[in-house]
Write a protein that holds these residues in place. Sequence first.
Motif, short mmCIF file in Angstrom:
data_model
loop_
_atom_site.label_atom_id
_atom_site.label_comp_id
_atom_site.label_asym_id
_atom_site.label_seq_id
_atom_site.Cartn_x
_atom_site.Cartn_y
_atom_site.Cartn_z
N PRO A 213 -27.67 -10.44 3.71
CA PRO A 213 -28.98 -10.61 4.33
C PRO A 213 -28.99 -9.96 5.72
CG PRO A 213 -27.71 -12.64 4.50
CD PRO A 213 -26.91 -11.71 3.62
N THR A 214 -30.16 -9.54 6.16
CA THR A 214 -30.28 -8.97 7.50
C THR A 214 -30.49 -10.10 8.49
OG1 THR A 214 -31.25 -6.94 6.64
CG2 THR A 214 -31.56 -7.38 8.97
N GLU B 172 -31.38 -1.48 5.73
CA GLU B 172 -30.74 -0.68 4.68
C GLU B 172 -29.23 -0.86 4.70
OE1 GLU B 172 -31.95 3.35 5.12
OE2 GLU B 172 -34.08 2.93 4.77
N TRP B 173 -28.65 -0.90 5.88
CA TRP B 173 -27.19 -1.04 6.02
C TRP B 173 -26.73 -2.36 5.40
CZ3 TRP B 173 -23.37 -3.96 8.48
CH2 TRP B 173 -22.12 -3.33 8.64
N LEU C 112 -34.86 -1.03 13.07
CA LEU C 112 -34.74 -2.13 12.10
C LEU C 112 -34.71 -1.66 10.64
CD1 LEU C 112 -36.88 -4.98 13.70
CD2 LEU C 112 -34.39 -4.84 13.50
N PRO C 113 -35.49 -0.65 10.25
CA PRO C 113 -35.37 -0.20 8.84
C PRO C 113 -33.96 0.25 8.49
CG PRO C 113 -37.40 0.63 9.80
CD PRO C 113 -36.62 0.01 10.92
N GLN C 114 -33.29 0.96 9.39
CA GLN C 114 -31.90 1.38 9.15
C GLN C 114 -30.98 0.17 9.09
OE1 GLN C 114 -32.55 4.56 12.47
NE2 GLN C 114 -30.58 5.00 11.51
N LEU D 92 -23.61 -3.54 14.32
CA LEU D 92 -23.80 -4.12 13.00
C LEU D 92 -22.47 -4.61 12.46
CD1 LEU D 92 -26.11 -1.35 11.43
CD2 LEU D 92 -26.72 -3.22 12.99
N SER D 93 -22.41 -5.90 12.16
CA SER D 93 -21.18 -6.50 11.63
C SER D 93 -21.48 -7.14 10.28
CB SER D 93 -20.64 -7.56 12.58
OG SER D 93 -20.41 -7.02 13.88
#
Length: 210
Positions: free
Chosen positions: A147-148, A139-140, A134-136, A108-109
């Motif tokens: 945006p995710t 949230e991150w 994906l839920p985590q 995750l960046s």
Amino acid sequence: MQPLSGDRVVVRYRLGAGGPADWRATPNPALSHTPTLSDLTGILVEASAERLVLERDGATETVPVAAIVSLKQLSTRTVRNSAIREVERTLTEAAPAAERIEVDGWVLSADPSATDPRADAAIPLGFGANAATLPQVREWYAARGRPTRILAPERLFRIADLGADGGTDFEVLIGPTGAPVQVLGTDLAERRRLRAAQHWLHHTVTLIEL
């Protein structure tokens, strides 16, 4: 993504619609409600609005566009999933981000000022990376006001698992020195330039915003 002349592709097409005969020893059985399909893997020689011409085993085959069910671009050479992970990690580490962690195989960046998507997206690089995380991931990014965005390398993650219809496609190519480079799929001029400079297609990735 639009394949270019010289690319290795696989074409799935309807038999009896002006395309090649079924070359397989055990073709699909004909069904009353759907045409029998076949596929052809080869090097794209020519593409027009009416037909595709492929070279396979030293012979050329013509497939009418109207008969084509799907067209998929393939790596120029045989590439293992482990090699895709290695190249993806090299490209990701070469894209500095303000914040970067690894969770359950996901890298995750986050960086609001980044121009490289790898510095502001989640990439499934580990063997354990799957949709259950994906839920985590969401949230991150939400905690950081970002945006995710998922950068999904082919064969490492099924885009269908994201519940998205599509995204922005990129090619990852390997140059004569062995260094990887990423190019936007819609940038046909740059893709042609890199091929002319002896870069070969390693794999593709798709950027999706959830």
